[in-house]
Design an enzyme around this catalytic site. Structure first.
Site, PDB file in Angstrom:
ATOM      1  CE  LYS A 125      37.996  63.197  34.816  1.00 14.14           C
ATOM      2  NZ  LYS A 125      37.216  64.452  34.691  1.00 14.14           N
ATOM      3  CE  LYS A 160      41.339  60.981  35.408  1.00 13.04           C
ATOM      4  NZ  LYS A 160      42.209  61.954  34.698  1.00 13.04           N
ATOM      5  NE  ARG A 210      42.972  72.232  28.949  1.00 14.25           N
ATOM      6  CZ  ARG A 210      41.953  72.502  29.769  1.00 14.25           C
ATOM      7  NH1 ARG A 210      41.372  73.680  29.729  1.00 14.25           N
ATOM      8  NH2 ARG A 210      41.520  71.565  30.604  1.00 14.25           N
ATOM      9  NE  ARG A 224      46.555  72.333  32.746  1.00 18.15           N
ATOM     10  CZ  ARG A 224      45.423  71.664  32.614  1.00 18.15           C
ATOM     11  NH1 ARG A 224      44.291  72.171  33.065  1.00 18.15           N
ATOM     12  NH2 ARG A 224      45.400  70.482  32.026  1.00 18.15           N
ATOM     13  NE  ARG A 232      44.264  67.480  43.678  1.00 12.31           N
ATOM     14  CZ  ARG A 232      43.401  68.024  44.541  1.00 12.31           C
ATOM     15  NH1 ARG A 232      42.106  67.919  44.318  1.00 12.31           N
ATOM     16  NH2 ARG A 232      43.837  68.665  45.608  1.00 12.31           N
ATOM     17  CG  ASP A 272      43.604  68.554  30.258  1.00 20.67           C
ATOM     18  OD1 ASP A 272      43.775  69.704  29.818  1.00 20.67           O
ATOM     19  OD2 ASP A 272      42.751  68.262  31.111  1.00 20.67           O
ATOM     20  CD  GLU A 280      40.149  65.288  32.217  1.00 18.78           C
ATOM     21  OE1 GLU A 280      39.547  66.369  31.992  1.00 18.78           O
ATOM     22  OE2 GLU A 280      40.328  64.835  33.360  1.00 18.78           O
ATOM     23  CG  ASN A 282      38.938  69.458  29.412  1.00 20.37           C
ATOM     24  OD1 ASN A 282      38.423  69.092  30.452  1.00 20.37           O
ATOM     25  ND2 ASN A 282      40.214  69.223  29.119  1.00 20.37           N
TER      26      ASN A 282
END
Length: 322
Positions: A125, A160, A210, A224, A232, A272, A280, A282
């Site tokens: 993040k 978050k 993703r 997703r 979420r 994401d 994000e 990852n």
């Protein structure tokens, strides 16, 4: 090219073999004739200037309930293997950070995927903040006044933990919601770090995409979609994986971040994207390759191993003992 590969991960006994990306990577490595070892992060030991792992030879197979077999434990000098896959799940805490420091003692002579210093310096993040034109309105702070001003400006928020994962601790705070102060009090008791606050993106109802990048190049994507009544979209909390393709905006985002990923040795990355925004990047233990493979009849593990082998091309092949 036969390689000695050590996999640093969580207990393999408990993984879901139909979803786990590390398992898919291990299967592909085995198919290529690479020798595998498995060890847990707590089984690292640095002594006399060398990094060891109390590891076990590993065999894998796609058989539910019988998906792995271990050989006898041995003390493995990680400088003698070709590749270390750093694949343990977050939390991205001091234990995780310590592991990156230890692995720097063998990288890059032993190729660590992803580069441990870059993993440490690119939390999911926070790394995204280096691409402000791609991300939604975002605030990272512990200051209550800053958060209240951000809420006044943007209204509908996502709040978050800065180092959370898997959707844990993610809250949507609507403009009329009276629970923000109580939530901030709870977070201040649970975390020493700042929190991240973002403008809520209604496009998440259509899905949180993703995208997997291999050595900075987009290789595939899934969408997703959050469950009814859920803000979420993470599959850990009921998000549904659906087939998707890369849009023009997705390709723009990948083109913008790809060179930075390659430069930092981040071979396997999952980003994401919600609507037009990157949320994000990852780099610790990205997931999603098995879902993409099923939808696209692809082999993302093969692409990742191709990239690893290309990086190793020209080096001396340090084979496992016969």
């Amino acid at each position: 090219m036969s390689l000695a590969v050590a996999i640093q991960m969580d207990p393999i006994e408990a993984i879901d073999i139909e979803a786990d990306s590390t398992f898919a990577l291990a299967l592909e490595a085995s198919r290529r004739g690479h020798g595998l070892y498995h060890y847990l992060p707590r089984e690292l030991a640095f002594r006399d200037g060398r990094l060891y792992a109390h590891a076990r030879p590993l065999e894998v197979r796609r058989a539910a309930g019988d998906h792995f077999a271990f050989g006898p434990s041995e003390t493995l000098d990680l400088a003698t293997v070709d590749v270390v896959l750093m694949r343990q799940d977050p939390p991205f805490d001091m234990a995780y950070i310590t592991a990156t420091h230890l692995l720097e003692h063998v990288h890059p002579d032993t190729l660590v995927v992803n580069d441990p210093a870059s993993v440490r310096n690119a939390p999911e993040k926070l790394f995204v903040t280096h691409f402000p034109d791609l991300m939604p309105p975002t605030l990272i702070t512990s200051h209550r006044g800053e958060i209240q001003a951000f809420r006044k400006k943007h209204g509908d928020l996502i709040v978050k933990p800065l180092y959370g994962n898997g959707g844990a601790g993610v809250f949507r705070i609507k403009p009329e919601d009276e629970n923000l102060n109580a939530l901030l009090e709870l977070f201040s008791q649970m975390f020493r770090e700042p929190i991240i606050v973002q403008k809520y993106l209604p496009a998440v109802r259509q899905g949180d995409k993703r995208i997997i990048l291999v050595d900075g190049v987009p290789a595939g994507a899934i969408n997703r979609v959050p469950a009814e009544g859920e803000a979420r979209s993470n599959m850990h909390v009921g998000g549904k994986a659906m087939r998707d393709v890369l849009s023009e905006r997705d390709l723009e985002i990948c083109s913008a971040i790809g060179p930075a990923l390659r430069q930092r040795g981040l071979i396997f990355v999952g980003i994401d994207v919600i609507g037009d925004y990157l949320t994000e990047i990852n780099v610790t233990s990205p997931t999603g390759i098995q879902e993409i493979d099923r939808f696209d009849s692809a082999n993302l593990s093969g692409l990742i191993w191709d990239a690893i082998e290309q990086r190793l091309a020209g080096r001396v092949d340090r084979r496992l003992p016969e």
